[in-house]
Scaffold this motif. Sequence first.
Motif, PDB file in Angstrom:
ATOM      1  N   VAL A  56      -6.219  -6.744  -1.924  1.00 31.47           N
ATOM      2  CA  VAL A  56      -6.550  -5.357  -1.619  1.00 31.47           C
ATOM      3  C   VAL A  56      -7.874  -5.323  -0.867  1.00 31.47           C
ATOM      4  O   VAL A  56      -8.855  -5.919  -1.317  1.00 31.47           O
ATOM      5  CB  VAL A  56      -6.634  -4.527  -2.917  1.00 31.47           C
ATOM      6  CG1 VAL A  56      -7.103  -3.118  -2.628  1.00 31.47           C
ATOM      7  CG2 VAL A  56      -5.272  -4.496  -3.609  1.00 31.47           C
ATOM      8  N   TYR A  85      -1.858   1.074  -4.722  1.00 33.48           N
ATOM      9  CA  TYR A  85      -1.153  -0.131  -4.307  1.00 33.48           C
ATOM     10  C   TYR A  85      -0.177  -0.526  -5.414  1.00 33.48           C
ATOM     11  O   TYR A  85      -0.480  -0.372  -6.603  1.00 33.48           O
ATOM     12  CB  TYR A  85      -2.117  -1.293  -4.070  1.00 33.48           C
ATOM     13  CG  TYR A  85      -3.130  -1.050  -2.984  1.00 33.48           C
ATOM     14  CD1 TYR A  85      -2.905  -1.483  -1.684  1.00 33.48           C
ATOM     15  CD2 TYR A  85      -4.326  -0.392  -3.267  1.00 33.48           C
ATOM     16  CE1 TYR A  85      -3.845  -1.261  -0.677  1.00 33.48           C
ATOM     17  CE2 TYR A  85      -5.272  -0.158  -2.267  1.00 33.48           C
ATOM     18  CZ  TYR A  85      -5.019  -0.601  -0.981  1.00 33.48           C
ATOM     19  OH  TYR A  85      -5.950  -0.374   0.012  1.00 33.48           O
ATOM     20  N   THR A  92      -9.302   4.347  -6.505  1.00 32.30           N
ATOM     21  CA  THR A  92      -8.325   3.412  -5.949  1.00 32.30           C
ATOM     22  C   THR A  92      -7.590   2.732  -7.091  1.00 32.30           C
ATOM     23  O   THR A  92      -8.218   2.156  -7.987  1.00 32.30           O
ATOM     24  CB  THR A  92      -9.012   2.354  -5.072  1.00 32.30           C
ATOM     25  OG1 THR A  92      -9.659   3.003  -3.968  1.00 32.30           O
ATOM     26  CG2 THR A  92      -7.993   1.362  -4.524  1.00 32.30           C
ATOM     27  N   ARG A 115      -5.267   6.982  -3.453  1.00 35.58           N
ATOM     28  CA  ARG A 115      -5.094   5.688  -2.806  1.00 35.58           C
ATOM     29  C   ARG A 115      -4.560   4.700  -3.832  1.00 35.58           C
ATOM     30  O   ARG A 115      -5.190   4.465  -4.870  1.00 35.58           O
ATOM     31  CB  ARG A 115      -6.424   5.191  -2.247  1.00 35.58           C
ATOM     32  CG  ARG A 115      -6.272   3.930  -1.405  1.00 35.58           C
ATOM     33  CD  ARG A 115      -7.583   3.509  -0.769  1.00 35.58           C
ATOM     34  NE  ARG A 115      -7.372   2.443   0.193  1.00 35.58           N
ATOM     35  CZ  ARG A 115      -8.346   1.839   0.856  1.00 35.58           C
ATOM     36  NH1 ARG A 115      -9.598   2.216   0.660  1.00 35.58           N
ATOM     37  NH2 ARG A 115      -8.073   0.884   1.708  1.00 35.58           N
ATOM     38  N   GLU A 134       0.845  -1.190   0.000  1.00 36.90           N
ATOM     39  CA  GLU A 134       0.000   0.000   0.000  1.00 36.90           C
ATOM     40  C   GLU A 134       0.879   1.238   0.000  1.00 36.90           C
ATOM     41  O   GLU A 134       1.824   1.355   0.785  1.00 36.90           O
ATOM     42  CB  GLU A 134      -0.929   0.010   1.208  1.00 36.90           C
ATOM     43  CG  GLU A 134      -1.911   1.177   1.178  1.00 36.90           C
ATOM     44  CD  GLU A 134      -2.998   1.090   2.236  1.00 36.90           C
ATOM     45  OE1 GLU A 134      -3.893   1.952   2.239  1.00 36.90           O
ATOM     46  OE2 GLU A 134      -2.941   0.146   3.065  1.00 36.90           O
TER      47      GLU A 134
END
Length: 311
Positions: free
Chosen positions: A167, A36, A296, A34, A25
Motif C-alpha cells: 500500500v 484496500y 485509510t 480510502r 485498491e
Amino acid sequence: MIQRSDVDEARDRVRDHVRTTPVLEVEREALGVRAYFKLEYLQHTGSFKARGAFNRILGAREKGLLDPRVGIVVASGGNAGMANAYAASSLGVPATVFVPETAPAVKVARLKAYGARVVLSGSEYAAAYEAAQHEVERSGALHCHAYDQPEIAAGAGTLALELGEQVPSAVDTVIVAVGGGGLLAGVTAALEGTARVVGVEPAGAPTLRSALESGLPVDVPVSGIAADSLGARRLGDIAFEVSSRLPVHSVVVTDGDIVAARSLLWERWRVVVEHGAATALAALTSGAYVPEPDETIAIVLCGANTDPTGL
C-alpha cells in the motif's frame, strides 16, 4: 506470547513457500473511505491458513521436533486441515487429519487430494480434536493447531508485513475476521500498535467480544452462516494475550450483514469469498465500524472455500 520479531522470523521462513497475495485498491465512492482489499483468498488452498501451516512445520523441522516418518496431525475438516495437508505434502512429510463424521464428503475428498490420511472421529469437532491429541501421544507426530499456536499465529501475521509494503501510504486500520483468533493475533503482533486492528465476528460466535468482556477466553454457543470457518467455541489464549497487550477494537455483525457484504463483493468486484471472509467487510458495509473521513483502511479477505452457487 508472540511479538513482531516472531512474525519477522516467520516471513523469512515461509517466503519461498507461500504466495505474496495482491492488494486491490477500492474506489472511494464504493465504501466512502480510502480502502484496500488484501486478497488473501488467493493463497494456497484458498485461505491464509497456509502461512501458519508452513511456519509451524518448517519451524519444528529446524528445531528437530519433526519426525519425517510420522509427520503431522491436525484436527480440522476446514481451511486449517487443507492448509496443513498441503504444506505437509509440499515438504514431503505425511499428514493425518481428524475430522468429525459429519464432515462433508467434498472436504474429505479435498483433504485426500492433498495427500492426507483422513480419520473420521465423533460427531463434533471436539471429539475429532480429542482423537487427534491421542494420536499425537501415540505416534509422536507434530501437532498443528488450527489457530492457537505461536508459529501458526505468527505465520498468519506475515500477510500484514506484505500489506505494509504493497500500500503506497500508511494504513490506519486493518480489519480482520475473528474465529479462534489466530489471524487477529498475528496481524496485531505484526503491526505492534502502528495501526488500529478491528476484529469482526458473527453475532452467532462472538469469541473476542466475550473474552474482552469476561477478562479471559470463555466458551460461547456457536451458530450462524459463517460457523464453518469462524465457529471456534472460544478465543485462543494467544489471541487473548495479544489483544490484551495491544489495541484491538471488537465489532460484531449479523448474518444478514455478512450475506450482504458477500453479495456486494461479487456484484461490484466479482470477488468470490466464503462468508467468514465477508465478515470483515461487513463491519464497514453494515455501519458497525464507522471510520473517520481521512482514515485509510485495509480489509483482509481471508478465504474462498465456499459454494459460489449461492451468490
